[in-house]
Design an enzyme around this catalytic site. Structure first.
Site, mmCIF file in Angstrom:
data_model
loop_
_atom_site.group_PDB
_atom_site.id
_atom_site.type_symbol
_atom_site.label_atom_id
_atom_site.label_comp_id
_atom_site.label_asym_id
_atom_site.label_seq_id
_atom_site.Cartn_x
_atom_site.Cartn_y
_atom_site.Cartn_z
ATOM 1 C CG HIS A 171 30.561 31.085 25.125
ATOM 2 N ND1 HIS A 171 29.688 31.467 25.656
ATOM 3 C CD2 HIS A 171 31.661 31.698 25.135
ATOM 4 C CE1 HIS A 171 29.574 32.356 25.781
ATOM 5 N NE2 HIS A 171 30.788 33.167 25.681
ATOM 6 C CG ASN A 213 32.982 33.501 28.748
ATOM 7 O OD1 ASN A 213 33.355 33.934 27.533
ATOM 8 N ND2 ASN A 213 32.571 34.233 29.741
ATOM 9 C CB CYS A 253 26.974 30.294 30.070
ATOM 10 S SG CYS A 253 25.362 29.559 28.972
ATOM 11 N NE ARG A 313 32.203 42.438 27.982
ATOM 12 C CZ ARG A 313 31.896 41.625 27.783
ATOM 13 N NH1 ARG A 313 30.084 42.079 27.521
ATOM 14 N NH2 ARG A 313 31.901 41.858 26.091
ATOM 15 C CG ASP A 314 31.870 37.536 28.520
ATOM 16 O OD1 ASP A 314 30.663 37.475 28.769
ATOM 17 O OD2 ASP A 314 32.132 36.958 27.490
ATOM 18 C CG HIS A 353 33.936 35.257 22.569
ATOM 19 N ND1 HIS A 353 34.725 36.583 23.430
ATOM 20 C CD2 HIS A 353 33.414 35.055 23.183
ATOM 21 C CE1 HIS A 353 33.887 36.664 24.833
ATOM 22 N NE2 HIS A 353 33.208 35.686 24.701
#
Lengths: 326, 326
Positions: free
Chosen positions: A227, A267, A258, A32-33, A225
């Site tokens: 990055h 991520n 991003c 997804r992300d 979460h």
């Protein structure tokens, strides 16, 4: 010079560290992300195969897609078709992102058992990403969470911009705790604290988790979460583990995450996380070899190398071994 | 979407963490460890300018070059000329690597006040890198260190392959302590523990430093030298700081440090380290902006982007700001 396996079998040596848990749950966000930020159209069968491979590598929570309106995220317009193709996957949780009640209806029709909503700790990002202020976004989420809970679904609340905001700058810890607490009060089972722009450092992580604790919200309800934009994600993860967090978000191969620059590091890569966790003797249930093979496979389909340090190092070693055998 | 400064002024927010020091000494290895692995010939004036810029950015210990025989490292054949061009730099220590007595003689003739020797924790790497076994290498170093100390020089001992070896696999902690202790007994002032292939994880770091402590060697005599090959360098640095280490090696822009593949990620990038340290409220004396500008300048001369996450992120932001202004 013949390069042989740096660590014997290519896996990290296990040397535990006091004060850390025996096991950590990895919440995989790549499908997804990661894929939502791709400019190319990814065929739905590639997405399904990606998820199947991640599950085969031992990941048990894989955020599959988003029921956002295709106008906003055209890359995920195939959410229904993807879930149909996947069907039920025993032993694997497949949460989906749901922005509003319409999204929840679609999710319920597909038999989804777990959803995630996506809130913001800052007013500016709430307006830009959700088109309303924080109070308005909580009003929008309230009936979604209530209905999902009534239907027996598990609900995760994402909170973005917890460590800094590209428009507002520093984000007060008290404000993050305030908005996070409200998401939990709505009925979220878990709150994922996002360093959306990757600027946080380990003291900030420790202070934020402690502030949640002081507000009566223990680390067992939190996920992190991070990055890797500034390279801090693993050091921050170590700080979060020390503070009692047991769920860590990551993206296979480090894809996505991003929105400000297409090929940028975003991520935290699941492989880099697994290397550290296994090195610390922490169980994840994940096969690092299978995961790296999956990210190499996906990188070929995306047409560019994975930004994960571990994927780069192990893929390079594999090539060298093939070269020296040839 | 207009990207503005993610952290206001582009620097990390300061949120200290209990148990860490107020200041850390960064031992900059870029000019030697970084540039010795370059395939292109770097003009001596570029090297001198690189060192001057690093000093202007606030770095106070910069390993300048190596007095190794030009046959082995042709990239550093200009060591004499480089030091002549630099001249004395007030307030900046400029150690040079010295492999043997002949190298020491050259260093003394140039007025060098600080040297480093480069040992190995494993027999295989000793044989491959130094052409003798560990015992033989210690015999070779003994008169170098003795003469250097007599001449009033400060001596650093590098110990490579402390966390794993590409040929031998796992390296016993007891073996690392044994060889490290002998380097210190020869008269080294400081011992730099190198994870030459980047496989270590934070528990391993903690255990190794504790084992040195149990042998009577405190963290004030140790430095750490991590490679980011598997993305672990900053998490390992955090563990080392917690264990009392106050000197950290890094390479501006993350250049060099990986002899196995040309463009691979090797040394911990000084910028990524500085981001974490400043975020933790730890003083380094370094200006992150000046350092990033230096790495961008060097990357243009090397013809490829810096592998540092911080350099990539800040350079990208600078481009975006220029774009939005134009």
């Amino acid at each position: 010079m013949t390069a042989t396996t740096p660590a014997g079998n290519g896996l990290p040596y296990r040397v535990p560290l006091d004060g850390l848990p025996d096991s950590v749950r990895i919440y995989e966000v790549g499908p997804r992300d990661g894929l939502q930020n791709e400019s190319a159209v990814i065929p739905v069968e590639v997405k399904a195969e990606f998820i199947r491979r991640l599950a085969a590598a031992g990941l048990t929570v894989i955020e599959a897609t988003s029921f956002v309106h295709p106008k906003w995220v055209p890359q995920l317009a195939d959410a229904d078709e993807l879930l149909d193709r996947l069907g039920p996957m025993p032993g694997v949780r497949l949460p989906v992102l749901v922005p509003n009640e319409r999204g929840l209806e679609r999710a319920l029709r597909r038999g989804v058992t777990e959803i995630a909503i996506f809130g913001s700790a800052t007013e500016t990002f709430a307006r830009r990403n959700l088109n309303r202020d924080i109070a308005g976004s909580l009003e929008m989420f309230a009936p979604v969470v209530a209905r999902a809970r009534e239907a027996g679904l598990r609900v995760r609340g994402y909170l973005s911009m917890c460590f800094g905001d590209p428009w507002e700058g520093q984000v007060p810890i008290g404000r993050v705790v305030e908005v996070g607490a409200r998401l939990l009060e709505l009925g979220c089972d878990e709150l994922s604290l996002g360093d959306t722009i990757g600027v946080g450092t380990p003291g900030h992580v420790t202070a934020l988790i402690a502030a949640f604790g002081a507000a009566g919200i223990g680390p067992e309800r939190l996920a992190v979460h991070f990055h890797d934009t500034y390279g801090q994600a693993l050091a921050n993860t170590l700080a979060a583990l020390r503070a009692g967090v047991r769920t860590v978000d990551a993206s296979a191969g480090g894809i996505g995450g991003c929105p400000y620059a297409k090929s940028a590091t975003g991520n935290l890569a699941t492989e880099d996380l697994v290397w550290m966790l296994h090195g610390l003797g922490i169980e994840t249930g994940v096969s690092l070899e299978s995961l790296v093979a999956t990210s190499v496979w996906l990188a070929e389909r995306l047409g560019r190398p994975s930004p994960s340090r571990v994927v780069q190092a192990l893929a390079r070693r594999l090539n060298e071994q093939e070269g020296s055998q040839g």
